[in-house]
Scaffold this active site. Structure first.
Site, PDB file in Angstrom:
ATOM      1  N   GLY A   1      -3.024   4.225  -4.235  1.00  0.00           N
ATOM      2  CA  GLY A   1      -4.150   3.399  -3.805  1.00  0.00           C
ATOM      3  C   GLY A   1      -3.929   1.920  -3.554  1.00  0.00           C
TER       4      GLY A   1
ATOM      5  N   CYS B   1      -5.526   1.990   2.490  1.00  0.00           N
ATOM      6  CA  CYS B   1      -5.872   3.053   1.545  1.00  0.00           C
ATOM      7  C   CYS B   1      -7.313   2.912   1.087  1.00  0.00           C
ATOM      8  CB  CYS B   1      -4.982   2.976   0.310  1.00  0.00           C
ATOM      9  SG  CYS B   1      -3.259   3.215   0.685  1.00  0.00           S
TER      10      CYS B   1
HETATM   11  P1  XMP Z   1       0.856  -0.716   2.806  1.00  0.00           P
HETATM   12  O1  XMP Z   1       0.193  -1.632   1.805  1.00  0.00           O
HETATM   13  O2  XMP Z   1       2.214  -1.131   3.188  1.00  0.00           O
HETATM   14  O3  XMP Z   1       0.979   0.696   2.069  1.00  0.00           O
HETATM   15  O4  XMP Z   1      -0.049  -0.532   4.007  1.00  0.00           O
HETATM   16  C1  XMP Z   1       1.670   1.775   2.633  1.00  0.00           C
HETATM   17  C2  XMP Z   1       1.526   3.000   1.736  1.00  0.00           C
HETATM   18  O5  XMP Z   1       0.159   3.430   1.646  1.00  0.00           O
HETATM   19  C3  XMP Z   1       0.131   4.819   1.298  1.00  0.00           C
HETATM   20  N1  XMP Z   1      -0.804   5.510   2.197  1.00  0.00           N
HETATM   21  C4  XMP Z   1      -2.064   5.823   1.890  1.00  0.00           C
HETATM   22  N2  XMP Z   1      -2.749   5.699   0.737  1.00  0.00           N
HETATM   23  N3  XMP Z   1      -4.649   6.642   1.804  1.00  0.00           N
HETATM   24  C5  XMP Z   1      -4.069   6.110   0.698  1.00  0.00           C
HETATM   25  O6  XMP Z   1      -4.736   5.976  -0.335  1.00  0.00           O
HETATM   26  C6  XMP Z   1      -4.011   6.820   2.987  1.00  0.00           C
HETATM   27  O7  XMP Z   1      -4.594   7.265   3.966  1.00  0.00           O
HETATM   28  C7  XMP Z   1      -2.642   6.399   3.024  1.00  0.00           C
HETATM   29  N4  XMP Z   1      -1.718   6.421   4.003  1.00  0.00           N
HETATM   30  C8  XMP Z   1      -0.583   5.871   3.456  1.00  0.00           C
HETATM   31  C9  XMP Z   1       1.544   5.327   1.421  1.00  0.00           C
HETATM   32  O8  XMP Z   1       2.095   5.449   0.127  1.00  0.00           O
HETATM   33  C10 XMP Z   1       2.222   4.238   2.235  1.00  0.00           C
HETATM   34  O9  XMP Z   1       3.623   4.184   2.089  1.00  0.00           O
END
Ligand code: XMP
Length: 334
Positions: free
Chosen positions: A190, A195
């Protein structure tokens, strides 16, 4: 009446913004002499380890890491994890010719991601046959029975395999996944910029605390930790490393670059848009899609981040990441 059954975690949770690193006496003459080399996976059976020169990994998300990003990250000394939201044939095509991904001066591993569905083992075997060095099993809640079984199956198939598993946020999860055969761990539930998990489900652990707790268990067992998500600046990367991570993973800092899979769009893999795109319908929407600004080439973005990280280590009196772990002292900002 108070419910005596309600439990609280021992320590309060901390995010990157809750702390700073206290500057320390430094013998480092030039920031350029700071080494950022780090480990992303260690197979304790075969003693084989994968290291990279720059501790930054591009996220295995469909708007971030395809062939172009993976190749650029490898050239830069980092690594790009190929996303799994495409057909196994497409992933295989991308990884098949190592010259496409590897650069002579760097030997970043080729990493392909899978989920935990019934075909996970078969798909992983295909990727290994096509040249993948590491399999990343990547699911939203990695501390789960399915995850354990897939790691165990992969490990039983080939004990020399490198298996990075995530995402997790607790020491208990680290212990279970390492016992099952994980050779690297990915931390974060999260914290990401796109996210919605914490908002939609009320679950998660503030990222700095999550990194510390996973690293506390993983480090004595020799297993490296990737701090995934929530990094907004080079300073956040230094804090993530200081908290015990070996490397970091980011999507947000690389979105909008020329090498990203989707130029000016960035989306969570659990967003409505991403789900409709790769499985036709959307449920449990825990991400958002955003437009991003043009950030030019990833080569410039990473260069800028490296400058900040090197400088951060030198403020802490550390000439490499291991020294950072020994010397880092956090101070609460509020
Ligand atoms: P940043 O902060 O770099 O984070 O944008 C990238 C990481 O976010 C995760 N990720 C998600 N987490 N819902 C979530 O809660 C999503 O839809 C989602 N898509 C990606 C994932 O770990 C990524 O590397």
């Amino acid at each position: 009446m108070a419910n005596s059954m309600v439990k609280f975690h021992e320590k309060p949770g901390l995010n990157f913004d809750d702390v700073l690193l206290v500057p320390k006496y430094s013998k480092i003459r030039h920031r350029a002499s700071v080494s950022l080399r780090s480990t992303i996976s260690v197979n304790t059976d075969s003693k084989h380890r994968w290291e990279i020169d720059v501790p930054i990994i591009s996220a295995n998300m469909d708007t971030i890491t395809g062939l172009k990003m993976a190749r650029a990250m490898s050239e830069l000394g980092g690594c790009g994890f190929i996303h799994r939201y495409q057909t196994p044939e497409k992933v295989s095509e991308t990884i098949r010719d190592p010259r496409k991904l590897k650069n002579v001066s760097h030997s970043a591993p080729i990493v392909a991601s899978i989920g935990v569905d019934e075909e996970a083992l078969d798909i992983a075997q295909v990727y290994i046959a096509n040249g993948a060095d590491i399999i990343c099993i990547d699911i939203a809640h990695g501390h789960s029975e399915r995850m354990r079984h897939v790691i165990e199956d992969l490990h039983a198939w080939n004990p020399k395999l490198h298996i990075i598993a995530g995402n997790i946020v607790t020491g208990a999860a680290a212990k279970d996944l390492i016992e099952a055969g994980a050779t690297g761990l990915k931390v974060g539930i999260g914290p990401g910029s796109v996210c919605r998990t914490r908002v939609e489900t009320g679950c998660g652990v503030p990222q700095l605390t999550a990194i510390m707790e996973v690293a506390e268990v993983a480090k004595p067992l020799g297993i490296p930790v990737i701090a995934d998500g929530g990094l907004k600046t080079a300073g956040d990367i230094v804090k993530a490393l200081a908290a015990g991570a070996n490397t970091v993973m980011t999507g947000g800092l690389l979105a909008g670059t020329i090498e990203a899979e989707s130029r000016l769009e960035y989306r969570g893999m659990a967003s409505k848009e991403a789900q409709e795109n790769w499985k036709g319908s959307a449920h449990n929407i825990e991400g958002i899609a955003i437009r991003v600004e043009d950030h030019g080439s990833v080569y410039n973005v990473i260069d800028h981040l490296i400058d900040g990280i090197r400088s951060g280590l030198s403020y802490c009196g550390a000439s490499n990441i291991e020294e950072l772990w020994e010397r880092a002292e956090f101070i609460l900002t509020k």
